[in-house]
Design an enzyme around this catalytic site. Sequence first.
Site, PDB file in Angstrom:
ATOM      1  CG  ASP A  31      -2.019  -1.004   1.142  1.00 50.64           C
ATOM      2  OD1 ASP A  31      -2.785  -0.958   0.169  1.00 50.64           O
ATOM      3  OD2 ASP A  31      -2.111  -1.858   2.040  1.00 50.64           O
ATOM      4  CG  MET A  33      -1.569   4.830   1.764  1.00 51.31           C
ATOM      5  SD  MET A  33      -2.433   4.653   3.344  1.00 51.31           S
ATOM      6  CE  MET A  33      -2.914   2.928   3.268  1.00 51.31           C
ATOM      7  CG  HIS A  62      -3.947  -0.130  -3.566  1.00 54.05           C
ATOM      8  ND1 HIS A  62      -4.812  -0.342  -2.512  1.00 54.05           N
ATOM      9  CD2 HIS A  62      -4.553   0.787  -4.364  1.00 54.05           C
ATOM     10  CE1 HIS A  62      -5.880   0.433  -2.654  1.00 54.05           C
ATOM     11  NE2 HIS A  62      -5.733   1.131  -3.770  1.00 54.05           N
TER      12      HIS A  62
END
Length: 230
Positions: A31, A33, A62
Site C-alpha cells: 500500500d 499512500m 496499490h
Amino acid sequence: MQINPSILSADFSRLADEAKAVEGADWLHVDVMDNHFVPNLTLGVPVVEALGKATDTPMDCHLMIEDPDRWAPAYVEAGAGSVTFHVEAAAAPVRLAREIRAKGARAAMALKPATPIEPYEDLLPELDMLLVMTVEPGFGGQAFLDIMLPKIRRTRELISRHGLEMWLQVDGGVSASTIERCAEAGADVFVAGSAVYGAEDPDKAVRELRALAENAAGTTGLCGHQAAGR
C-alpha cells in the site's frame, strides 16, 4: 483464488522478515499512500525496490496517491509485477494502463466505495485487474463494508459479459468471516492485512483464507504463482 497479504499490517521495522513469513502467498500487497489522496503516509519507490530484493513473492502495488500518471511507471521499474492506480486520481487511465503494461507489469484500476463501475465499462479491456475497495482507502484494520457486495457482483457480471480474463480484487476488512461472501459475489483476489499478520502463523492464515475462498466459489482454481507464470 489468490491471497495477497498487505504489508500495511506488518512490522515496518522487519519488512524483509515479514515478507518471508508469507512465502505461501500469491502476491505481496504493498500500500503506497501520499498523505494527499488519502490521509496517511506509508512508503515509496525506494522501499518497494528494497523489498523486491528481499522476497521472491511478486509485488502488487496499490497506489493511493495523487498524479499516478506521473508516478506509477516508477513502481514497475522498482520491481512491482502489478500496479494499481485509482481512477479517481488518474488523468488519463487508458494511457496509464497501457504504459504500465508496456513496461511489463499487470495494470489494475481501483475504485473507492462510492465510485460506480458502470461509467468505466469501456475501459475494462485495457486492464488486467479491477480492485473494488471494501473500505475507504487510507487506513488498515477497518471493518468490511457489506454494501459493497452488490458492486462486486455487478463488476463480475460486466467482466463476464465482455468475456475478459480479468482478476477481480477486493481490499478492506477481508478476514475468515468475510472472504466467503466476497468469493460468492465474484472476487478472486483478496487483500488481507490484519487477518494474516495478526495471526500467530501468517502463512497458515494465508492457506486457510484461500481454502475458504475456494470452497465458497466452488472451485480449486489456479494459485497466483501459476497464474502469474512463476
